[in-house]
Design an enzyme around this catalytic site. Structure first.
Site, short mmCIF file in Angstrom:
data_model
loop_
_atom_site.label_atom_id
_atom_site.label_comp_id
_atom_site.label_asym_id
_atom_site.label_seq_id
_atom_site.Cartn_x
_atom_site.Cartn_y
_atom_site.Cartn_z
N ASP A 135 -11.85 2.21 3.93
CA ASP A 135 -11.64 0.92 3.65
C ASP A 135 -13.29 0.90 3.10
O ASP A 135 -13.51 -0.81 2.68
CB ASP A 135 -11.44 0.06 4.80
CG ASP A 135 -9.92 -0.71 4.79
OD1 ASP A 135 -10.05 -0.65 3.79
OD2 ASP A 135 -9.34 -0.29 5.72
N LYS A 194 0.58 -1.31 0.03
CA LYS A 194 -0.42 -0.33 -0.10
C LYS A 194 -0.07 1.15 -0.14
O LYS A 194 0.27 1.92 -1.13
CB LYS A 194 -1.41 -0.11 1.12
CG LYS A 194 -2.30 -0.16 0.30
CD LYS A 194 -2.58 -1.84 2.42
CE LYS A 194 -3.86 -2.27 2.38
NZ LYS A 194 -4.33 -2.62 3.60
N GLN A 223 -5.44 -2.21 9.26
CA GLN A 223 -4.81 -3.16 9.30
C GLN A 223 -5.97 -4.41 9.61
O GLN A 223 -5.70 -4.18 10.67
CB GLN A 223 -3.45 -3.40 8.51
CG GLN A 223 -3.14 -4.85 7.71
CD GLN A 223 -3.63 -4.39 6.40
OE1 GLN A 223 -3.80 -3.74 5.83
NE2 GLN A 223 -3.81 -5.76 5.75
N1 GUN Z 1 -7.07 -7.36 6.02
C1 GUN Z 1 -7.43 -7.96 4.77
N2 GUN Z 1 -8.31 -6.98 3.47
C2 GUN Z 1 -8.32 -5.90 3.88
C3 GUN Z 1 -8.56 -4.70 3.42
O1 GUN Z 1 -9.30 -3.84 2.82
N3 GUN Z 1 -8.93 -3.37 4.99
C4 GUN Z 1 -8.08 -3.94 5.92
N4 GUN Z 1 -7.40 -2.02 6.70
N5 GUN Z 1 -7.56 -4.56 6.68
C5 GUN Z 1 -7.59 -5.95 5.54
#
Ligand code: GUN
Length: 285
Positions: free
Chosen positions: A120, A53, A97
């Site tokens: 998100d 990211k 996350q």
């Molecule tokens: N863990 C796995 N996929 C995601 C996501 O799309 N967002 C977040 N915050 N954590 C994740």
């Protein structure tokens, strides 16, 4: 029929190029998008996603910071941190996350993030806005899937879309987005007695099971569009999806591979949401 492959890596790259231009223009107007990622504990997969990211954000000119907290961080300390980020005007997007350590309620954390910074799209306010078709942050994986379909001018309206999986992050929202686009949507899940009976009627099949090679050519209709959301690491170290790609591609009209499929699109959509957060959501009427 041999399916056309929708390469999410190339499409995500193309979208990032467009966003880079957009970010340059925003910066000229004094808007400089910033994403803050919070990582609790040291789950290696999470760490690797967070790195991906950061790299993608840097590529389009979005600044990012990562707050790393130890696995024994208390729930209260994490919620306090989020309150501080909510109030920080230099932070446009907040992403915590997942998964979080067991002693922390993920739902409480999600609900503490200011919905206007929830890139998100997991906050109940944003999920609600999505359900009623208001402007919002769409959850990144479903948004990426929709973008992949649209990139190939695949008709959604009037089609029978079948979603396997009902998670809050992927299954439920992707079905909702397809419904918003006027598909007829069926959800399947672990308690569906005869999966093939349903999948074999799908014009668009979205597979988010989380087990390797569950869906095979026998499960799909001739000419179906197959979207594989699974990312499974085999004992050999090879990454594979939930769909038997080699067999299924001989029967589908479009198919997404793993890797280079939905995964890279998820990150591109996160950046799109961060730019949107920096611009500001449209207020509700
Ligand atoms: N863990 C796995 N996929 C995601 C996501 O799309 N967002 C977040 N915050 N954590 C994740």
């Amino acid at each position: 029929m041999t399916a056309e492959i929708i390469n999410g890596k190339d499409l995500a790259q193309e979208i990032r190029m467009g966003m880079k231009e957009e970010v340059t223009q925003l910066k000229e107007r004094g808007i400089s998008p910033h994403l803050t990622v919070v990582l609790v504990g040291d789950n290696p997969a999470s760490r690797s996603y967070v790195k991906g990211k950061e790299k993608a954000a840097a590529e389009v000119g979005i600044s990012s910071s990562v707050i790393e907290l130890p696995a024994d961080t208390s729930e209260k300390a994490l919620l306090d941190r989020i309150h501080t980020l909510n109030e920080d005007e230099n932070v446009d997007g907040i992403l915590v996350q997942l998964p979080l350590p067991k002693h922390i309620s993920e739902q409480k954390v999600i609900e503490t993030i200011n919905p206007a910074k929830d890139v998100d799209g997991f906050h109940p306010v944003n999920i609600g806005r999505m359900m009623i078709g208001e402007d919002t942050f769409l959850p990144c994986t479903p948004y990426g899937i929709l973008t992949m379909l649209q990139s190939r001018d695949i008709t959604i309206e009037g089609k029978h879309a079948v979603v396997i999986g009902r998670s809050n992050i992927v299954g439920k929202p992707v079905g909702q987005l397809l419904l918003n686009e006027n598909a007829t949507v069926t959800y399947c899940h672990s308690r569906t007695p005869d999966l093939r009976e349903v999948t074999s009627k799908a014009d668009i099949l979205v597979v988010a099971i989380g087990k390797p090679n569950v869906i095979t050519a026998e499960d799909i209709k001739d000419g179906a569009v197959v979207i594989d959301v699974g990312i499974n690491r085999l004992e050999t170290g090879k990454l594979t999806g939930d769909v038997d790609f080699d067999g299924t591609k001989e029967k589908a009209s479009f198919i997404t591979p793993v890797p280079k499929g939905v995964g890279p699109m998820t990150i591109a959509m996160l950046l799109k949401n961060t730019i949107k957060a920096a611009r500001g959501l449209e207020p509700l009427e």
